[in-house]
Design a protein around this motif. Structure first.
Motif, PDB file in Angstrom:
ATOM      1  N   LEU A 107       0.850  -1.196   0.000  1.00 23.39           N
ATOM      2  CA  LEU A 107       0.000   0.000   0.000  1.00 23.39           C
ATOM      3  C   LEU A 107       0.884   1.243   0.000  1.00 23.39           C
ATOM      4  O   LEU A 107       1.644   1.477   0.938  1.00 23.39           O
ATOM      5  N   MET A 108       0.755   2.017  -1.064  1.00 27.56           N
ATOM      6  CA  MET A 108       1.480   3.277  -1.144  1.00 27.56           C
ATOM      7  C   MET A 108       0.478   4.417  -0.990  1.00 27.56           C
ATOM      8  O   MET A 108      -0.525   4.476  -1.707  1.00 27.56           O
ATOM      9  N   ARG A 109       0.758   5.311  -0.049  1.00 26.76           N
ATOM     10  CA  ARG A 109      -0.091   6.486   0.149  1.00 26.76           C
ATOM     11  C   ARG A 109       0.744   7.725  -0.126  1.00 26.76           C
ATOM     12  O   ARG A 109       1.832   7.872   0.421  1.00 26.76           O
ATOM     13  N   TRP A 110       0.222   8.612  -0.949  1.00 23.54           N
ATOM     14  CA  TRP A 110       1.028   9.704  -1.494  1.00 23.54           C
ATOM     15  C   TRP A 110       0.233  10.994  -1.400  1.00 23.54           C
ATOM     16  O   TRP A 110      -0.889  11.083  -1.897  1.00 23.54           O
ATOM     17  N   TYR A 111       0.820  12.027  -0.789  1.00 19.53           N
ATOM     18  CA  TYR A 111       0.195  13.349  -0.768  1.00 19.53           C
ATOM     19  C   TYR A 111       1.090  14.335  -1.490  1.00 19.53           C
ATOM     20  O   TYR A 111       2.294  14.407  -1.220  1.00 19.53           O
ATOM     21  N   GLU A 112       0.507  15.085  -2.418  1.00 22.13           N
ATOM     22  CA  GLU A 112       1.247  16.103  -3.166  1.00 22.13           C
ATOM     23  C   GLU A 112       0.469  17.416  -3.157  1.00 22.13           C
ATOM     24  O   GLU A 112      -0.692  17.446  -3.555  1.00 22.13           O
ATOM     25  N   PRO A 113       1.100  18.504  -2.719  1.00 24.52           N
ATOM     26  CA  PRO A 113       0.395  19.784  -2.671  1.00 24.52           C
ATOM     27  C   PRO A 113       0.535  20.659  -3.913  1.00 24.52           C
ATOM     28  O   PRO A 113      -0.239  21.605  -4.076  1.00 24.52           O
ATOM     29  N   VAL A 114       1.508  20.379  -4.803  1.00 20.97           N
ATOM     30  CA  VAL A 114       1.791  21.324  -5.889  1.00 20.97           C
ATOM     31  C   VAL A 114       1.807  20.696  -7.279  1.00 20.97           C
ATOM     32  O   VAL A 114       1.283  21.269  -8.222  1.00 20.97           O
TER      33      VAL A 114
END
Length: 277
Positions: A107-114
């Protein structure tokens, strides 16, 4: 040894020193209890000697801090590798390392703001990102082709094996212009396609969402590792207590993000805006 590695050793030593002081022990007393040479405690505390896992266990036993052993050992193993300076890593090599790490992740969880996460980037979008990165760090563009091939190779993990992916992107990602308007339109269309993949969830954090967690971009690999990119370096985090904070942050972002038809509507609106420009 780089300065950052030295600082990591010193920070680890300071943490052990605080445990010793909290236990009311002098360095000489701890050395005697542990059966070590008198200078060993001092060398460890000031980052001149890296302790072993067993050294950490012994230290915690004699300072009544056995509950901290898992975190300390995770931190110890990360002392030399937690902070990787961008200038010391060639991009193609970095991409290949990512392939190896992602292949081992369920399970890969990824947060990107830009910007769009690397695994979801189209070739033109990825190339524009890589050119910007190489230019910013004054690196030769001769790395472009090999870096781009490696980045696109990474994306195969979306279709192979038993991996699952949960991406959260800020709404800003839909409006950060990378390359030309045509590059952006193709990229946003790619996001719509990615949402239909069986093991991919893509959610969007609306611009008007309340500020509920201190956050920057991060990637979680199961619950064993988190990677965070800063301007100067990439941090690899393996301490359970720190990973728990990132998990907490991800759940808060997830609760605020929209998905499904609402997310599709946001992407479509961003595409319409680009066409009208």
């Amino acid at each position: 040894m780089t300065t950052t590695a030295k600082e990591a050793r010193e920070a680890f030593g300071e943490r052990l020193r605080n445990l010793r002081k909290d236990a009311g022990l002098t360095g000489r007393q701890l050395s005697k209890l542990a059966g070590w040479p008198p200078s060993k405690v001092s060398k460890i505390e000031y980052g001149k000697q890296v302790p072993t896992d067993d050294d950490v266990r012994v230290w915690c036993t004699h300072t009544d801090a056995a509950d901290q052993v898992p975190d300390l050992i995770a931190n110890l193993r990360n002392v030399e590798t937690a902070y990787l300076e961008w200038r010391r890593m060639r991009l193609p090599h970095r991409q290949k390392q990512s392939i190896a790490v992602e292949a081992k992740t369920t399970l890969m969880r990824w947060y990107e703001p830009v910007v769009v996460p690397g695994l979801l980037q189209t070739p033109p979008y990825a190339e524009a990102i890589l050119r910007m990165v190489l230019n910013f760090y004054d690196e030769p563009e001769s790395d472009i082709e090999s870096s781009l091939r490696a980045r696109l190779e990474r994306q195969q993990v979306l279709y192979r094996g038993n991996h699952r992916f949960y991406f959260i992107i800020a709404e800003q990602v839909l409006h950060t212009l990378v390359g030309t308007a045509d590059v952006m339109l193709e990229q946003l269309d790619r996001l719509l396609t990615a949402m239909s993949l069986p093991r991919v969830v893509l959610s969007i954090l609306p611009m008007e969402a309340d500020y509920r967690t201190p956050v920057n971009n991060f990637i979680m690999f199961d619950i064993r590792m988190v990677q965070v990119e800063t301007i100067s370096a990439e941090l690899t985090i393996t301490q359970p207590s720190e990973i728990a904070l990132y998990e907490k942050a991800f759940h808060r972002l997830k609760d605020q993000a929209v998905h499904g038809q609402d997310a599709r509507a946001m992407i479509t609106a961003a595409m319409d805006k680009l066409r009208d420009c």
